[in-house]
Enzyme design. Structure first.
Site, PDB file in Angstrom:
ATOM      1  CG  ASP A  93      -1.863   1.184   1.253  1.00 38.10           C
ATOM      2  OD1 ASP A  93      -2.045   1.827   0.198  1.00 38.10           O
ATOM      3  OD2 ASP A  93      -2.418   1.470   2.331  1.00 38.10           O
ATOM      4  CD  GLU A  94      -0.959   5.778  -1.496  1.00 44.03           C
ATOM      5  OE1 GLU A  94      -0.241   6.777  -1.643  1.00 44.03           O
ATOM      6  OE2 GLU A  94      -2.175   5.838  -1.236  1.00 44.03           O
ATOM      7  N   PRO A  95       4.031   2.126  -0.926  1.00 44.39           N
ATOM      8  CG  PRO A  95       5.279   0.528  -2.097  1.00 44.39           C
ATOM      9  CD  PRO A  95       3.911   1.145  -2.029  1.00 44.39           C
ATOM     10  CB  THR A  96       7.517   4.962  -3.139  1.00 49.80           C
ATOM     11  OG1 THR A  96       6.365   5.310  -3.917  1.00 49.80           O
ATOM     12  CG2 THR A  96       8.030   3.611  -3.581  1.00 49.80           C
ATOM     13  CB  THR A 124      -2.522   0.301  -3.375  1.00 47.14           C
ATOM     14  OG1 THR A 124      -3.244  -0.920  -3.345  1.00 47.14           O
ATOM     15  CG2 THR A 124      -3.497   1.466  -3.390  1.00 47.14           C
TER      16      THR A 124
END
Length: 245
Positions: A93-96, A124
């Site tokens: 889930d939006e790791p960056t 995501t």
């Protein structure tokens, strides 16, 4: 899924947007703890931990506590904790979000390695360039509904934009912008901060015709180039450009 369904859980890895690690444990100890939930063999677990540390590039930070790590390193630790047991299905889930460019590249490289090693990854993100880099198939969701799905090339076919031209031109008068809007095959024209963006629906020689128009009107420009539409262009066309909550 039942709380004790460890056979299934051992095949799944989940990395949330919010970092979820133990402040009291070092980098190595955190990964060891989460890996140990599923991998009981000590020798096997030790190798898995080392593999995870190498994958996310935390070799120099094994003995560091979370409070000693930068935001980017924390994200990498978060990922290592979620994938150390080598799951077959990984949710990210939006790791960056809010990481430095170097950490972002490292994270994306690690995700590509996991994908290439055979893991199925559900990713995501709002960063469409990341989607183009790592995803085989894409689902666009707007207001809780799936509005498009397919490969990046298939989604680009959905868009009305065939190509777009970017022109760096200083102080372009509004009358010229209005005239450009009347050229053939125009989908949209925008001008902001000395950048002229001209999107085309279809057709050939669009760039040549635009250059000829600029030359005819004696409009000097610094640079001009042609691009195919990006997945971000497709996303904005399908979901709209108005601000969201």
């Amino acid at each position: 899924m039942q709380p004790n369904a460890y056979d299934i859980k051992s095949k799944i890895g989940v990395i949330f947007q919010d970092v979820a690690v133990f402040e009291e444990l070092t980098t190595y100890e955190n990964i060891d703890y989460f890996c140990g939930l599923y991998i009981k063999d000590k020798n096997k677990r030790k190798q898995y931990i080392e593999d995870a540390i190498e994958l996310v590039g935390l070799g120099e930070f094994k003995k560091f506590y979370p409070k000693q790590l930068s935001g980017g390193l924390l994200r990498r630790l978060n990922i290592a904790c979620g994938i150390a047991h080598k799951p077959q299905l990984i949710f990210l889930d939006e790791p960056t979000v809010a990481v430095d460019p170097q950490s972002r590249n490292n994270i994306l490289d690690g995700i590509k390695k996991l994908r290439d090693q055979g893991a199925t990854i559900v990713y995501t993100t709002h960063y469409m360039e990341e989607v183009e880099i790592i995803c085989d198939r894409v689902i666009i969701i707007d207001k809780g509904h799936v509005i498009a799905s397919g490969t990046t090339d298939e989604l680009k076919e959905i868009a009305k934009i065939e190509e777009k031209v970017t022109v760096e031109v200083n102080n372009l008068e509004q009358k010229y912008i209005e005239e450009i809007k009347k050229l053939k095959n125009i989908h949209e024209v925008e001008y902001d901060s000395n950048i002229l963006l001209v999107a085309y629906n279809k057709g050939k020689n669009n760039l040549v015709e635009l250059i000829e128009y600029l030359k005819k009107e004696s409009i000097k420009y610094n640079r001009i180039y042609l691009d195919r539409p990006t997945l971000n262009d497709v996303f904005l066309e399908l979901t709209g450009k108005e601000l969201r909550d």
